[in-house]
Design an enzyme around this catalytic site. Structure first.
Site, short mmCIF file in Angstrom:
data_model
loop_
_atom_site.label_atom_id
_atom_site.label_comp_id
_atom_site.label_asym_id
_atom_site.label_seq_id
_atom_site.Cartn_x
_atom_site.Cartn_y
_atom_site.Cartn_z
N LYS A 182 0.84 -1.20 0.00
CA LYS A 182 0.00 0.00 0.00
C LYS A 182 0.88 1.26 0.00
O LYS A 182 2.10 1.17 0.16
CB LYS A 182 -0.93 -0.02 1.22
CG LYS A 182 -1.82 -1.26 1.25
CD LYS A 182 -2.69 -1.36 0.00
CE LYS A 182 -3.70 -2.49 0.05
NZ LYS A 182 -3.14 -3.83 -0.17
C1 LIG Z 1 -9.12 -3.91 -1.43
C2 LIG Z 1 -8.52 -4.43 -0.16
N1 LIG Z 1 -9.26 -4.44 0.95
C3 LIG Z 1 -8.77 -4.88 2.12
C4 LIG Z 1 -7.50 -5.35 2.23
C5 LIG Z 1 -7.03 -5.88 3.54
O1 LIG Z 1 -6.00 -5.16 4.07
P1 LIG Z 1 -5.18 -5.70 5.31
O2 LIG Z 1 -4.20 -6.69 4.79
O3 LIG Z 1 -4.54 -4.47 5.89
O4 LIG Z 1 -6.16 -6.31 6.25
C6 LIG Z 1 -6.67 -5.36 1.10
C7 LIG Z 1 -5.29 -5.86 1.25
O5 LIG Z 1 -4.49 -6.02 0.42
C8 LIG Z 1 -7.19 -4.90 -0.13
O6 LIG Z 1 -6.45 -4.92 -1.23
#
Ligand SMILES: Cc1ncc(COP(=O)(O)O)c(C=O)c1O
Length: 397
Positions: A182
């Site tokens: 990210k």
């Molecule tokens: C669109 C989207 N939502 C949610 C997430 C979940 O993020 P996290 O890994 O911080 O829980 C991701 C992770 O890559 C994502 O790409």
């Protein structure tokens, strides 16, 4: 062989110095550094409150719970996302209801949301895929008319806006990820942004067992008794994670500009290629440019995926649609053909390297490898399998 990594983070001396300071302090868990990060993060987004948690998955779950979404409720969302999106709905005790996506962007189709509303619908959870924001004005309008909550999955959209609207401005809350791929990262981490003080207060309790005092408050001055008036989780961001994030926040726009530059170079290079398409960035919007994905012939996608990796280019698939993952098929009886546009994207998509540390030379290498691999796969398939598959823009919705 030359290697272009799929991703490289931006952690450097500024971040290690901040982490080193954080490690020397008494409080390692949620404390002053988290508060500093939350204030700066909210300010960057022009929001009132930010609440730091351990992941975007946790952020989504807690945001739903904070708005009273739970067992028996339905949440309308997209199958074209990372599985975290719908898992968070399930973790909140509610049921995800998928609707298909737009062929130009891969974002949930606002027009289809309305048709999916039932008496059990409580919330809409749009995902701003790859950084292009969904039609938030339309989604807010539908939610307002139907009395629904809107929680945004803005994991890809920190820097984004559409028609003047940024994440968190037309919803109850927007959720962000600080996973390594990210814009900014703490290894693992996430945050919820909201303009509603009661939601922020509820989130602070829910992220820490329902407790009314965090460790820093309990121990930094004199011991104070605490209470827990609800069942919460253990999702609080700690000072070490926050120390990694604070310095990166200063460079968010600079990092974004480099990703924008690389994305435009990819777009120019691939728009000349008849075998390669890619999602659109819509007019009057700024994409967060979290990922750059290309769409190729679905019958050739895996050959291209393996071929590019054989030549040292790191790639990924974002995403195979959630409803076709084994757990979802088995548990909810989803089948192929239910969300044809999402399925088509899932079969055609390949994500290319996109990060600020990617050099111009590496970008040109990626373009060259992709074009050659696509050409090779197209040639060999043409002899075996006939003409190329339907283009996404021609898929019927
Ligand atoms: C669109 C989207 N939502 C949610 C997430 C979940 O993020 P996290 O890994 O911080 O829980 C991701 C992770 O890559 C994502 O790409």
């Amino acid at each position: 062989m030359r290697k272009v990594e799929f991703f490289k983070h931006n952690i450097g001396p500024e971040e290690t110095a901040r982490v080193s300071d954080a490690l020397k302090a008494l409080v390692l868990t949620t404390g002053e550094v988290v508060q500093e990060f939350e204030e700066r993060f909210a300010a960057y987004l022009g929001a009132r409150w930010a609440v730091g948690v351990t992941s975007c998955t946790a952020a989504l779950q807690l945001a739903l719970l904070a708005r009273g979404v739970g067992p028996g409720d339905e949440v309308i969302t997209t199958p074209m996302s990372f599985v975290a999106t719908s898992n968070a709905i399930l973790h909140a005790g509610a049921s995800p209801v998928f609707v298909d996506v737009e062929p130009e962007t891969g974002n949930v189709s606002a027009g289809l949301i309305e048709q999916a509303i039932s008496p059990r619908t409580k919330a809409i959870l749009p995902v701003h895929l790859y950084g292009q924001m969904c039609d938030m004005k339309r989604i807010r309008e539908i939610a307002g008319r139907q009395g629904l909550v809107v929680i945004e999955d803005a994991a890809h959209a920190l820097e984004a806006w559409r028609e003047g609207v940024r994440p968190g401005q037309l919803s109850e809350a927007a959720c962000f990820s600080f996973y390594p791929t990210k814009s900014i990262t703490s290894g693992e981490g996430g945050a919820v942004v909201t303009n509603t003080t009661e939601i922020a207060q509820e989130l602070r309790k829910l992220r820490l067992h329902g407790m009314d005092l965090a460790a820093a408050d309990r121990y930094s001055k004199r011991y104070q008794h605490w209470d827990a008036d609800c069942l919460g989780w253990k999702y609080n961001m700690d000072n070490i994670q926050a120390a990694l994030l604070v310095p990166q926040l200063r460079h968010v726009e600079r990092y974004w500009r480099r990703r924008e530059e690389i994305s435009r170079r990819y777009e120019t290079a691939f728009s000349e290629d008849p075998h390669v398409d890619f999602p659109k960035v819509l007019p009057d919007s700024k994409s967060g440019r979290n990922s750059f994905t290309i769409w190729v012939d679905r019958r050739r996608r895996d050959d291209i995926l393996w071929g590019t990796q054989e030549r040292g280019v790191g790639v990924a698939v974002n995403f195979r649609p959630i409803h076709l993952l084994s757990y979802y098929r088995r548990t909810f009886d989803y089948r192929e053909g239910m969300f044809p546009v999402a399925e088509e994207i899932g079969q055609r998509t390949i994500t290319l390297p996109l990060y600020p540390r990617l050099t111009d030379d590496e970008v040109e290498y990626v373009i060259g490898v992709v074009k050659q691999t696509v050409r090779k796969a197209s040639g060999s398939r043409k002899r075996r399998a006939g003409p190329r598959a339907t283009s996404l823009s021609r898929v019927k919705r």
